[in-house]
Design a protein around this motif. Structure first.
Motif, PDB file in Angstrom:
ATOM      1  N   HIS A 133       1.919  14.588  -4.515  1.00 52.51           N
ATOM      2  CA  HIS A 133       2.072  14.052  -3.555  1.00 52.51           C
ATOM      3  C   HIS A 133       3.365  13.541  -2.471  1.00 52.51           C
ATOM      4  O   HIS A 133       3.484  12.594  -1.672  1.00 52.51           O
ATOM      5  CB  HIS A 133       1.270  12.177  -3.797  1.00 52.51           C
ATOM      6  CG  HIS A 133      -0.084  11.548  -4.670  1.00 52.51           C
ATOM      7  ND1 HIS A 133      -0.653  12.245  -5.627  1.00 52.51           N
ATOM      8  CD2 HIS A 133      -0.639  10.860  -3.961  1.00 52.51           C
ATOM      9  CE1 HIS A 133      -1.786  12.202  -5.672  1.00 52.51           C
ATOM     10  NE2 HIS A 133      -2.536  10.969  -4.420  1.00 52.51           N
ATOM     11  N   GLY A 134       4.323  14.478  -3.280  1.00 52.64           N
ATOM     12  CA  GLY A 134       5.513  14.209  -2.767  1.00 52.64           C
ATOM     13  C   GLY A 134       6.723  13.296  -2.401  1.00 52.64           C
ATOM     14  O   GLY A 134       7.787  12.660  -2.683  1.00 52.64           O
ATOM     15  N   GLY A 135       6.532  12.651  -4.283  1.00 53.57           N
ATOM     16  CA  GLY A 135       7.000  11.794  -4.491  1.00 53.57           C
ATOM     17  C   GLY A 135       7.722  12.670  -6.178  1.00 53.57           C
ATOM     18  O   GLY A 135       7.975  13.605  -6.475  1.00 53.57           O
ATOM     19  N   ARG A 136       8.029  11.092  -7.149  1.00 52.38           N
ATOM     20  CA  ARG A 136       8.515  11.218  -8.275  1.00 52.38           C
ATOM     21  C   ARG A 136       8.148  10.426  -9.695  1.00 52.38           C
ATOM     22  O   ARG A 136       7.945   9.069  -8.486  1.00 52.38           O
ATOM     23  CB  ARG A 136      10.289  11.938  -8.119  1.00 52.38           C
ATOM     24  CG  ARG A 136      11.153  11.086  -7.231  1.00 52.38           C
ATOM     25  CD  ARG A 136      12.714  11.385  -7.521  1.00 52.38           C
ATOM     26  NE  ARG A 136      13.655  10.000  -6.697  1.00 52.38           N
ATOM     27  CZ  ARG A 136      14.192  10.106  -8.092  1.00 52.38           C
ATOM     28  NH1 ARG A 136      14.083  10.729  -8.972  1.00 52.38           N
ATOM     29  NH2 ARG A 136      14.748   8.391  -7.610  1.00 52.38           N
ATOM     30  N   TYR A 175       7.546   1.713  -6.951  1.00 54.75           N
ATOM     31  CA  TYR A 175       6.907   0.895  -7.929  1.00 54.75           C
ATOM     32  C   TYR A 175       7.584   1.345  -9.533  1.00 54.75           C
ATOM     33  O   TYR A 175       7.582   2.219  -9.965  1.00 54.75           O
ATOM     34  CB  TYR A 175       5.536   0.938  -8.020  1.00 54.75           C
ATOM     35  CG  TYR A 175       4.402   0.994  -6.286  1.00 54.75           C
ATOM     36  CD1 TYR A 175       4.337   0.488  -6.489  1.00 54.75           C
ATOM     37  CD2 TYR A 175       4.889   2.589  -5.628  1.00 54.75           C
ATOM     38  CE1 TYR A 175       3.384   0.488  -4.490  1.00 54.75           C
ATOM     39  CE2 TYR A 175       4.275   2.153  -4.232  1.00 54.75           C
ATOM     40  CZ  TYR A 175       3.437   1.053  -4.220  1.00 54.75           C
ATOM     41  OH  TYR A 175       3.408   1.119  -2.492  1.00 54.75           O
ATOM     42  N   TYR A 176       7.100   1.009 -10.725  1.00 51.17           N
ATOM     43  CA  TYR A 176       7.351   0.239 -11.771  1.00 51.17           C
ATOM     44  C   TYR A 176       6.713  -0.676 -12.967  1.00 51.17           C
ATOM     45  O   TYR A 176       5.478  -2.016 -11.693  1.00 51.17           O
ATOM     46  CB  TYR A 176       8.485  -0.212 -11.469  1.00 51.17           C
ATOM     47  CG  TYR A 176       8.456  -2.594 -11.832  1.00 51.17           C
ATOM     48  CD1 TYR A 176       8.364  -2.715 -12.706  1.00 51.17           C
ATOM     49  CD2 TYR A 176       9.441  -2.126 -10.299  1.00 51.17           C
ATOM     50  CE1 TYR A 176       8.740  -4.480 -12.035  1.00 51.17           C
ATOM     51  CE2 TYR A 176       9.395  -3.436  -9.948  1.00 51.17           C
ATOM     52  CZ  TYR A 176       8.841  -4.266 -11.101  1.00 51.17           C
ATOM     53  OH  TYR A 176       8.723  -5.644 -10.463  1.00 51.17           O
ATOM     54  N   LEU A 221       6.248   7.004  -4.174  1.00 50.94           N
ATOM     55  CA  LEU A 221       4.916   7.499  -3.556  1.00 50.94           C
ATOM     56  C   LEU A 221       5.087   7.448  -1.902  1.00 50.94           C
ATOM     57  O   LEU A 221       6.281   6.326  -1.699  1.00 50.94           O
ATOM     58  CB  LEU A 221       3.340   6.497  -4.156  1.00 50.94           C
ATOM     59  CG  LEU A 221       2.797   6.762  -6.077  1.00 50.94           C
ATOM     60  CD1 LEU A 221       2.226   5.939  -6.267  1.00 50.94           C
ATOM     61  CD2 LEU A 221       2.924   8.546  -6.009  1.00 50.94           C
ATOM     62  N   PRO A 222       4.401   8.024  -1.261  1.00 48.80           N
ATOM     63  CA  PRO A 222       4.458   8.007  -0.216  1.00 48.80           C
ATOM     64  C   PRO A 222       4.101   7.103   0.867  1.00 48.80           C
ATOM     65  O   PRO A 222       3.357   6.657   0.297  1.00 48.80           O
ATOM     66  CB  PRO A 222       4.536   9.987   0.498  1.00 48.80           C
ATOM     67  CG  PRO A 222       3.196   9.489  -0.290  1.00 48.80           C
ATOM     68  CD  PRO A 222       3.973   9.229  -2.139  1.00 48.80           C
ATOM     69  N   PRO A 225       0.509  -1.091   0.332  1.00 44.52           N
ATOM     70  CA  PRO A 225       0.400   0.447  -0.287  1.00 44.52           C
ATOM     71  C   PRO A 225       0.860   1.303  -0.127  1.00 44.52           C
ATOM     72  O   PRO A 225       1.984   1.340   0.000  1.00 44.52           O
ATOM     73  CB  PRO A 225      -0.943  -0.396   1.351  1.00 44.52           C
ATOM     74  CG  PRO A 225      -0.188  -0.784   2.395  1.00 44.52           C
ATOM     75  CD  PRO A 225       0.533  -2.297   1.625  1.00 44.52           C
ATOM     76  N   ALA A 226       0.608   2.523  -0.264  1.00 47.67           N
ATOM     77  CA  ALA A 226       1.024   3.883  -0.735  1.00 47.67           C
ATOM     78  C   ALA A 226       0.103   4.645   0.043  1.00 47.67           C
ATOM     79  O   ALA A 226      -1.511   4.440   0.333  1.00 47.67           O
ATOM     80  CB  ALA A 226       1.449   4.411  -2.120  1.00 47.67           C
TER      81      ALA A 226
END
Length: 571
Positions: A543-546, A497-498, A563-564, A407-408
């Motif tokens: 979301h604070g990711g990239r 994730y990919y 993702l966080p 989960p994220a």
């Protein structure tokens, strides 16, 4: 001197002294052995000397008996003299190193030979029947030759007894010296080992205490003691501590200067970030307004194109009903079915294309203005919904493999858009020459994931610079997001994730342009407006990711999205 060399000296010095002490013990042992052998030889000489006169005395008794009985058979010339010869030869050998005693043995042997000659004469006279002329003179009725033998033998025994006493005393002294040497060797060896170990331990313990004190001073930021002398490992470590202390002091001064500069830059960046956010909001409002304003002309164009299509159909029917010459009729039908129909088709396609671009602009503008519903999101279920929402027939073009997806933290609808766009992009760029395969999964936390890390004290300056650059990048990445979202991004652990495919791949030169709006790297080879990846990037950054990509042309691509993994915290 190195500790290894000191350890070798600790072993070598006591060992050398032990060898010297052992040499002393061996010398005393050799002396004792020689003294014991000499004493034993002296006792053997005395024992042999004590029995030397016995054969001569027995022979004298036989001679007397032979004279009294006038029987020469009592005189044994062989056995007695053989025994005496063996004894006298053994004594000569045993006292061969003593000329004085050897001379006495020679005189005893001469007297014994004289006595033997006299015994031979008595025997001959008795055989001839003429024994009346033999008489005995000397002490206790013994022949003078035997008296001479006994006299020399007594002197020999007295001298040898003195030698025996001297040698026995020497043996006692040698054994005493041997015992003293052994005690001295054992005690000396123990003392040498103890002294050497004490000196070595004291030297090492003092140096280690100084090293430990310097390490303690370094940990609390106090000035260190002077460096240790020498070139051993302890001195090297102490030199490293002193060098580290100097470098930390220099780094602290540099840090103070950099901190002041960073504070100035941070203030400038904060102002620039506010301006950028305001400009982004203005741009989004402009895009939103323009998109809505453009919809009305597009609707009109679409309506009028349909009206023209209906009018062309009516005109075609009128031409069919009218009685026109064949040449004119054919010319008019060519115009209607050719140029006019083709123009209307191009017009409808242009309208549809413009409508799609407007919809994409609206989606991009909404991505920065929507309020997210933050919650724990089941990414596996999100991917299932994204796969179910694919265009008809698109999911059947490849074998899709979904691995375990942890989960994220984020907004479910927004995350579904990310995975939907990535999966759609992978399916639209498959290689027709081989069976398609798309894999969706997640990396382990330590495998390429951008998690939190604790920086050492010596990297404080680097961490400040990194934080500043990250703030700058984050500020531009979340342009258009609310201030509340932007303040909750930094310091949060992420999960990566990919989405991996075996499609046609992306040339390395186009990777920097991949996430720009309206960038279609493959031209007309695939459908789409070129906004899916840009939208996915926008959502991931909010979301604070990239999001990033790795690709090999002709082999396939892999898109990663971080993702966080926990609720976002304020920076």
């Amino acid at each position: 001197m190195k500790l290894f060399a000191k350890g070798l000296l600790l072993i070598a010095i006591p060992s050398a002294i032990e060898l010297a002490l052992l040499g002393l013990v061996f010398d005393t042992q050799g002396e004792a052995a020689l003294a014991a052998k000499s004493a034993e030889n002296s006792k053997q000489i005395l024992w042999q000397a004590a029995g030397l006169a016995h054969p001569l005395l027995r022979e004298a008794a036989r001679v007397r008996t032979a004279i009294v009985l006038e029987d020469p058979s009592f005189i044994d010339r062989r056995a007695v003299w053989a025994e005496f010869s063996d004894r006298i030869a053994l004594l000569e050998h045993m006292v061969s190193d003593n000329p004085r005693q050897l001379a006495r043995i020679q005189r005893i042997n001469d007297s014994a030979r004289t006595w033997r000659a006299s015994c031979g004469k008595v025997a001959d006279a008795l055989r001839d029947g003429n024994a009346g002329g033999f008489t005995y003179t000397g002490g206790i009725g013994l022949p003078p030759e035997i008296d001479a033998v006994r006299s020399e033998l007594d002197a020999f025994i007295a001298e040898q007894t003195r030698f025996d006493e001297t040698r026995s005393a020497s043996l006692r002294k040698s054994r005493e010296r041997q015992q003293d040497a052994l005690i001295f060797a054992v005690a000396g060896s123990m003392l040498v080992w103890a002294a050497t170990a004490a000196v070595f331990a004291r030297n090492v313990s003092l140096r280690l205490a100084t090293l430990s004190a310097n390490a303690q001073r370094l940990s609390v930021g106090v000035a260190l003691a002077p460096p240790l002398a020498g070139n051993d490992e302890i001195a090297s470590l102490d030199a490293v501590l002193n060098q580290t202390s100097r470098r930390l002091s220099e780094a602290e001064h540099e840090q103070t200067a950099l901190k002041a500069q960073l504070q100035e830059r941070a203030a400038d960046l904060a102002a620039a970030n506010d301006n950028l956010r305001q400009e982004s909001q203005d741009n989004e409002m402009f895009i939103y307004s323009v998109s809505h304003d453009l919809r009305s002309p597009l609707v009109n164009l679409q309506g009028f194109s349909k009206e023209l299509q209906v009018s062309c159909s009516d005109l075609r029917e009128q031409i069919d009903l009218a009685d026109l010459p064949p040449t004119e009729r054919r010319h008019m039908m060519e115009v209607l079915d050719g140029d006019v129909d083709e123009s209307l088709q191009f017009l409808r396609q242009a309208v549809a294309r413009a409508a799609a671009i407007i919809d994409a602009l609206l989606r991009m503008s909404r991505a920065g203005r929507l309020e997210y519903r933050w919650q724990r999101v089941n990414v596996g279920r999100i991917v299932e919904r994204a796969l179910a929402g694919l265009a008809a027939g698109l999911a059947q073009q490849a074998r899709i493999e979904v691995r375990e997806l942890p989960p994220a933290w984020g907004d479910p609808a927004a995350l579904e858009q990310i995975f939907g766009n990535l999966i759609d992009n992978a399916l639209r760029h498959l290689d027709p020459a081989r069976p398609g395969h798309v894999e969706i999964g997640a990396l382990e936390l330590g495998e390429g994931a951008q998690g939190r890390a604790t920086l050492p004290a010596t990297s404080l300056v680097t961490s400040l610079v990194t934080s500043l650059v990250t703030s700058l990048v984050t500020s531009s990445a979340i342009a258009g997001a609310t201030a509340r979202d932007a303040s909750r991004i930094s310091g949060t652990r992420t999960r990566t994730y990919y989405v991996r495919d075996n499609g046609i791949g992306i040339p390395a030169a186009y990777l920097p342009k991949l996430f720009r709006v309206f960038q279609r790297l493959h031209g007309g080879e695939s459908d789409g407006q070129g906004t899916g990846l840009a939208l996915a990037r926008r959502i991931a950054e909010r979301h604070g990711g990239r999001i990033w990509a790795e690709s090999t042309e002709g082999a396939g691509s892999t898109f990663f999205v971080a993702l966080p993994d926990e609720p976002l915290r304020a920076a």
